[in-house]
Motif scaffolding. Sequence first.
Motif, PDB file in Angstrom:
ATOM      1  N   GLU A 112      20.791 -46.655 -62.879  1.00 51.19           N
ATOM      2  CA  GLU A 112      19.700 -46.142 -63.703  1.00 51.19           C
ATOM      3  C   GLU A 112      19.561 -46.901 -65.021  1.00 51.19           C
ATOM      4  OE1 GLU A 112      22.346 -44.516 -62.875  1.00 51.19           O
ATOM      5  OE2 GLU A 112      23.457 -43.879 -64.646  1.00 51.19           O
ATOM      6  N   ARG A 113      20.625 -47.621 -65.417  1.00 52.15           N
ATOM      7  CA  ARG A 113      20.558 -48.346 -66.681  1.00 52.15           C
ATOM      8  C   ARG A 113      20.060 -49.775 -66.518  1.00 52.15           C
ATOM      9  NH1 ARG A 113      25.515 -47.777 -70.515  1.00 52.15           N
ATOM     10  NH2 ARG A 113      23.925 -48.793 -71.782  1.00 52.15           N
ATOM     11  N   TYR A 163      25.306 -52.857 -71.412  1.00 47.70           N
ATOM     12  CA  TYR A 163      25.102 -52.211 -70.122  1.00 47.70           C
ATOM     13  C   TYR A 163      26.413 -51.804 -69.435  1.00 47.70           C
ATOM     14  CZ  TYR A 163      20.357 -53.888 -70.592  1.00 47.70           C
ATOM     15  OH  TYR A 163      19.091 -54.114 -71.037  1.00 47.70           O
ATOM     16  N   ASP A 174      30.260 -49.984 -73.330  1.00 47.85           N
ATOM     17  CA  ASP A 174      28.941 -49.894 -73.956  1.00 47.85           C
ATOM     18  C   ASP A 174      28.909 -48.923 -75.125  1.00 47.85           C
ATOM     19  OD1 ASP A 174      27.436 -47.798 -71.375  1.00 47.85           O
ATOM     20  OD2 ASP A 174      29.425 -47.781 -72.313  1.00 47.85           O
TER      21      ASP A 174
END
Length: 731
Positions: free
Chosen positions: A31-32, A76, A131
């Motif tokens: 989703e990132r 990320y 992250d």
Amino acid sequence: MGKLRYEPYRWMIAGIGGLACVYSVSRLPLERIDMRFLLLTIMTVIVSSRISIKIPRFDTNVTVSDTFIFLAILLYGGEAGILLAAGEGLCSGVRISKQKKPVTILFSGGVMALSTFITVWITRFAFGPNDDIYRHTPSLLLIALCTMALAQYISNTGLVAVGLAIKSEQPVWATWNKHYLWTSITYIVGAAAAGATVVFVNNIGFYAMMVTIPIISIIYFTYHKFLEDIKAASAQAEQAERERAEQAERHIAELSQHIAEQERISLALQESKEHFRNAAFHDALTGLPNRSLLADHLKLAIERGKRREDHLFAVLFLDLDRFKNINDSLGHTIGDQLLVAIARRVEGCLRPMDTVARLGGDEFAILLDGLEDFSHAIHVAERVQDELMMPFNLKGHEVFTTASIGIALSTTGYDQPENILRDADIAMYRAKDNGKARYELFDTVMHTRAVALLKLENDLRRAIERQEFQVYYQPIVSLETDQIAGFEALVRWIHPERGLVSPDEFIPLAEETGLIMEIGHWVLHESCRQMRQWQLSFQRPLMLSVNLSGKQFIQPNLIGQVKDILKKTNFDPRLLRLEITESVVMENAEAAAAMLHQLRDLGAHLSIDDFGTGYSSLSYLHRFPVSTLKIDRSFIGRMGEGGENSEIVRTIMTLASNLGMEVVAEGIETEEQLSQLRALKCEYGQGYLFSRPVDANTAGLMIMAKQPQDITPITTDRAILNAIPDTPYIN
């Protein structure tokens, strides 16, 4: 070590690296992964991997791609960084392998994947999720970046050094010390650049990392030059140790100079960041917050309102009245100075916690946050209006202005800033419609009306395409002979869902949107065509009256349009009477006189419509080439109420007679009115007493019957005819 072979070792590293990639894929948060990550991947694989330095005597390279891999880890997460490193390694392997050996390519990708995997888990164990590292304090962030650089440096160069030692049958430490000790600067500077970029990205936006490319390029070319010089120095072993030392010192000085230059660039970037941040959220002319910053403040107010029911706020939407006149008469420089002066006055009316923003042009918005009660919003609106009514002295010019203000209160329950701004804007336009220089509070009825008006506008645009308009005709009767002398053309809109739409409803909208010009052109063409057909069929010289709207009248190509329609329809211009309202011709009498003379030169007759309501100047009236005056229905309708109204009609009749003009009386509804007009020797009349506006078929029957009253029982669409209002505004 001696028993290990070089090729098996490379296959082993490639396999372990592949396992690291598989493991990373299983843990990758999809989703990132967005377009920004793809951009980072492209920059790493295609761009940075091509900027590389060949390590002497070994089939591998050092690139600046480590900076982008560190950046991917910090933005990320580790798994994304591992996969990006593997991809970069494979692409670099393809490029550097002259024979394109699979083992060389896979070994390159495996080394990058495995070394990055080691780096990720070391930093993750020491500092938590990769992250989230940039959220640490500056000192802890610096330690984390150094740890990341050293881990990547040691693992990456160590894996390659082992392979080179096996191939050359040399000790690992000696091989590493000889070939890779000096490469540490690449990883340290790369980690520092990645850390700085992450700070920029989180403060400004992802694309702020573009500004780091010049810094990375400087580091790369400095390092590349340094390596080339080292290679040259190795080729010149015969030179004295003193010369090599001097050369090294010179390069160190150059490197120090470049580092100092980087610091200067970083400082300049920080200053540019602050400058662009201010420019992005403030109006350049007035220095006030702009729409973006106001939206941010509104979001905070809305969130506070959701958390606390007693938190009240309001938005005032302010628009200057007749600001265009000031620009047109005094120039845009004075107009800009007026906007600045208004900004300062409005600021003086507010509390420190309130916000005034310029939205553009002469539009301002005020956020009143944390109100005790909503009466304060009304008080501020009144105070702002009082302040703006005071004269402004701008370069010797005394300038006056007023403002229309719309107020939207938080009680409506808003979720988005644009919604409360929209409602305040709607209320502001209601204030303008109600006379300007005033304020209006928004209510839901206004929004409903605005939505309905927008739908009507959309339907109106489609109505032109779908040919939903019809021309209706109201007979103009000779009061002396009771015969039909001609017709006035009136436009009607038959909506497919609503049926007949009142002209009072859609004509003002057509004027406002400019659609009136297209509608008016069609009405003139259609009515000329129909009237010419009747003239040929009944052999009667019937007069046609067509109203020109204000916007039609000021069109530069009006004369050409009328001439073209007369030619296409073969209509005799002497039988055409173009009607212009009194207010239109008096707005700019000089220009109107010139236009009227051009229309008269075409052969058409000209008529002043709604005469008596527009305060005509008699000094201009005799200069207009007008042949007919139409007395407004308001005077005719009150003729029976007393002598005063009858005297007004008599005066207009006398004026027309002295000027050699004919008179048409509008709105005749009773026999008494007809008798009085005949007694005054009025030439023509029209109104419900004779007939409502009718469609072309019914009008044709009227012409056959000679007198309009004779066809009253014949019409086949009496229900529609009775529903159609008689309006003097036909376009």
